[in-house]
Design a protein around this motif. Sequence first.
Motif, PDB file in Angstrom:
ATOM      1  N   GLY A  56       1.078  -2.864 -10.398  1.00  0.00           N
ATOM      2  CA  GLY A  56       0.300  -3.959 -11.172  1.00  0.00           C
ATOM      3  C   GLY A  56      -0.739  -3.942 -10.838  1.00  0.00           C
ATOM      4  O   GLY A  56      -1.450  -3.097 -10.104  1.00  0.00           O
ATOM      5  N   PRO A  57      -1.636  -4.894 -11.019  1.00  0.00           N
ATOM      6  CA  PRO A  57      -3.310  -4.560 -10.682  1.00  0.00           C
ATOM      7  C   PRO A  57      -4.176  -5.201  -9.473  1.00  0.00           C
ATOM      8  O   PRO A  57      -2.549  -6.035  -9.100  1.00  0.00           O
ATOM      9  N   GLU A  58      -4.404  -4.854  -8.553  1.00  0.00           N
ATOM     10  CA  GLU A  58      -4.488  -4.553  -6.669  1.00  0.00           C
ATOM     11  C   GLU A  58      -4.643  -6.304  -7.044  1.00  0.00           C
ATOM     12  O   GLU A  58      -4.012  -7.244  -5.765  1.00  0.00           O
ATOM     13  N   TRP A  59      -5.563  -7.052  -7.873  1.00  0.00           N
ATOM     14  CA  TRP A  59      -5.597  -8.615  -7.571  1.00  0.00           C
ATOM     15  C   TRP A  59      -4.396  -9.830  -7.693  1.00  0.00           C
ATOM     16  O   TRP A  59      -4.426 -10.541  -7.069  1.00  0.00           O
ATOM     17  N   PHE A  60      -3.336  -8.891  -8.280  1.00  0.00           N
ATOM     18  CA  PHE A  60      -1.777 -10.227  -8.368  1.00  0.00           C
ATOM     19  C   PHE A  60      -1.195  -9.553  -7.071  1.00  0.00           C
ATOM     20  O   PHE A  60      -0.560 -10.385  -6.449  1.00  0.00           O
ATOM     21  N   LEU A  61      -1.211  -8.001  -6.706  1.00  0.00           N
ATOM     22  CA  LEU A  61      -0.813  -7.670  -5.492  1.00  0.00           C
ATOM     23  C   LEU A  61      -1.222  -9.034  -4.533  1.00  0.00           C
ATOM     24  O   LEU A  61       0.222  -9.234  -3.712  1.00  0.00           O
ATOM     25  N   LYS A  62      -2.536  -8.849  -4.235  1.00  0.00           N
ATOM     26  CA  LYS A  62      -2.455  -9.775  -3.461  1.00  0.00           C
ATOM     27  C   LYS A  62      -2.417 -10.617  -3.288  1.00  0.00           C
ATOM     28  O   LYS A  62      -2.308 -12.147  -2.292  1.00  0.00           O
ATOM     29  N   TYR A  63      -2.631 -11.776  -4.562  1.00  0.00           N
ATOM     30  CA  TYR A  63      -2.117 -13.190  -4.624  1.00  0.00           C
ATOM     31  C   TYR A  63      -0.578 -13.280  -4.563  1.00  0.00           C
ATOM     32  O   TYR A  63       0.049 -14.299  -3.997  1.00  0.00           O
ATOM     33  N   THR A  64       0.319 -12.454  -4.864  1.00  0.00           N
ATOM     34  CA  THR A  64       1.703 -12.385  -4.435  1.00  0.00           C
ATOM     35  C   THR A  64       2.279 -11.967  -3.092  1.00  0.00           C
ATOM     36  O   THR A  64       2.965 -11.930  -3.175  1.00  0.00           O
ATOM     37  N   GLY A  65       0.745 -11.424  -2.347  1.00  0.00           N
ATOM     38  CA  GLY A  65       0.879 -11.195  -0.736  1.00  0.00           C
ATOM     39  C   GLY A  65       2.154  -9.920  -0.541  1.00  0.00           C
ATOM     40  O   GLY A  65       3.227  -9.946   0.120  1.00  0.00           O
ATOM     41  N   CYS A  66       1.746  -8.885  -1.691  1.00  0.00           N
ATOM     42  CA  CYS A  66       2.536  -7.432  -1.944  1.00  0.00           C
ATOM     43  C   CYS A  66       2.191  -6.703  -1.592  1.00  0.00           C
ATOM     44  O   CYS A  66       1.317  -6.214  -2.382  1.00  0.00           O
ATOM     45  N   ALA A  67       1.679  -6.507   0.382  1.00  0.00           N
ATOM     46  CA  ALA A  67       0.652  -5.516   0.654  1.00  0.00           C
ATOM     47  C   ALA A  67       1.562  -3.590   0.506  1.00  0.00           C
ATOM     48  O   ALA A  67       2.661  -3.908   0.904  1.00  0.00           O
ATOM     49  N   ILE A  68       0.742  -3.189   0.039  1.00  0.00           N
ATOM     50  CA  ILE A  68       1.721  -1.926  -0.908  1.00  0.00           C
ATOM     51  C   ILE A  68       0.274  -1.011  -0.246  1.00  0.00           C
ATOM     52  O   ILE A  68      -0.639  -1.449  -0.098  1.00  0.00           O
ATOM     53  N   ALA A  69       1.446   0.069   0.855  1.00  0.00           N
ATOM     54  CA  ALA A  69       0.386   0.568   1.763  1.00  0.00           C
ATOM     55  C   ALA A  69       1.101   1.929   1.834  1.00  0.00           C
ATOM     56  O   ALA A  69       2.580   2.486   1.686  1.00  0.00           O
ATOM     57  N   HIS A  70       0.479   3.183   2.472  1.00  0.00           N
ATOM     58  CA  HIS A  70       1.155   4.788   2.553  1.00  0.00           C
ATOM     59  C   HIS A  70       2.516   4.413   3.947  1.00  0.00           C
ATOM     60  O   HIS A  70       2.254   3.305   4.747  1.00  0.00           O
ATOM     61  N   ASP A  71       3.433   4.931   3.834  1.00  0.00           N
ATOM     62  CA  ASP A  71       4.955   5.388   4.699  1.00  0.00           C
ATOM     63  C   ASP A  71       5.071   3.827   4.865  1.00  0.00           C
ATOM     64  O   ASP A  71       5.735   3.740   5.870  1.00  0.00           O
ATOM     65  N   ILE A  72       5.185   3.233   4.171  1.00  0.00           N
ATOM     66  CA  ILE A  72       6.580   1.983   3.730  1.00  0.00           C
ATOM     67  C   ILE A  72       7.251   2.206   3.340  1.00  0.00           C
ATOM     68  O   ILE A  72       7.616   2.887   2.324  1.00  0.00           O
ATOM     69  N   LYS A  73       8.888   1.511   3.346  1.00  0.00           N
ATOM     70  CA  LYS A  73      10.292   1.557   2.813  1.00  0.00           C
ATOM     71  C   LYS A  73       9.946   0.663   1.533  1.00  0.00           C
ATOM     72  O   LYS A  73       9.612  -0.525   1.849  1.00  0.00           O
ATOM     73  N   ILE A  74      10.641   0.817   0.712  1.00  0.00           N
ATOM     74  CA  ILE A  74       9.541  -0.091  -0.901  1.00  0.00           C
ATOM     75  C   ILE A  74      11.182   0.003  -1.905  1.00  0.00           C
ATOM     76  O   ILE A  74      11.817   1.307  -1.924  1.00  0.00           O
ATOM     77  N   SER A  75      11.609  -0.285  -2.762  1.00  0.00           N
ATOM     78  CA  SER A  75      13.060  -0.504  -3.239  1.00  0.00           C
ATOM     79  C   SER A  75      12.612  -1.115  -4.062  1.00  0.00           C
ATOM     80  O   SER A  75      11.869  -2.775  -4.034  1.00  0.00           O
ATOM     81  N   GLY A  76      13.381  -1.374  -5.613  1.00  0.00           N
ATOM     82  CA  GLY A  76      12.998  -1.868  -6.370  1.00  0.00           C
ATOM     83  C   GLY A  76      13.440  -1.962  -7.926  1.00  0.00           C
ATOM     84  O   GLY A  76      14.815  -0.924  -8.166  1.00  0.00           O
ATOM     85  N   VAL A  77      13.088  -2.375  -9.498  1.00  0.00           N
ATOM     86  CA  VAL A  77      14.110  -2.447 -10.344  1.00  0.00           C
ATOM     87  C   VAL A  77      12.515  -2.356 -11.282  1.00  0.00           C
ATOM     88  O   VAL A  77      12.020  -2.925 -10.893  1.00  0.00           O
ATOM     89  N   GLY A  78      13.163  -1.635 -12.173  1.00  0.00           N
ATOM     90  CA  GLY A  78      11.504  -1.220 -13.023  1.00  0.00           C
ATOM     91  C   GLY A  78      12.568  -1.038 -14.349  1.00  0.00           C
ATOM     92  O   GLY A  78      13.766  -0.699 -14.808  1.00  0.00           O
ATOM     93  N   PHE A  79      11.608  -0.406 -15.540  1.00  0.00           N
ATOM     94  CA  PHE A  79      11.370   0.160 -17.224  1.00  0.00           C
ATOM     95  C   PHE A  79      10.734   0.967 -16.813  1.00  0.00           C
ATOM     96  O   PHE A  79       9.985   2.095 -16.494  1.00  0.00           O
TER      97      PHE A  79
END
Length: 179
Positions: A117-140
């Motif tokens: 998503g756009p960087e401003w929306f990620l900051k707004y929702t508090g989803c800080a994405i960085a290198h070497d972090i574990k992430i999981s989810g669902v997508g299309f």
Amino acid sequence: MKTENWIVSLGIVFLLFTSVIALLPDDLLEADLPNPTSGIAINPMTAGGRLVPAAALTPGANTKLPGLRNFENFPSVRFEGIVQQVSELPQHDGQIHIWVEPPQGGPQGGEQRISVGPEWFLKYTGCAIAHDIKISGVGFLFDKPGQDPMVYAKKIRIGRKVCRLRNDEGFSLWSNRLR
């Protein structure tokens, strides 16, 4: 009676009349119209307003109209792994993309490219994405088979934080096109 009184009286009658008309059922006046399944209707979905037989526009007709597609649910996929790369600048679609390496013992197949998503929306929702972090989810998967598939994230989990990015139909939650 003076002219002003007539004007006010007619205004009140007009307001009462429009209120009564507004409260009537929508199809009350259409009951006397002829059956619209015969004749010719304008297909609003084609450029230039081509004339198309009205029977082709009725539900259940097996006629395929040009420019129209049946609604299809796009396949949803799960992803999980360690973020290997984060696009520092928004891509051509204005969104941040990440590359995720699946965990050891997980499904093999190399890195998955995920549009978050756009960087401003990620900051707004508090989803800080960085290198070497574990992430999981669902997508299309919106891309056609055979192309380098990109997963468009619907929901991601970073630690205990779950971030919703798209709705069940795949529309982005930061877009105002649904309002």
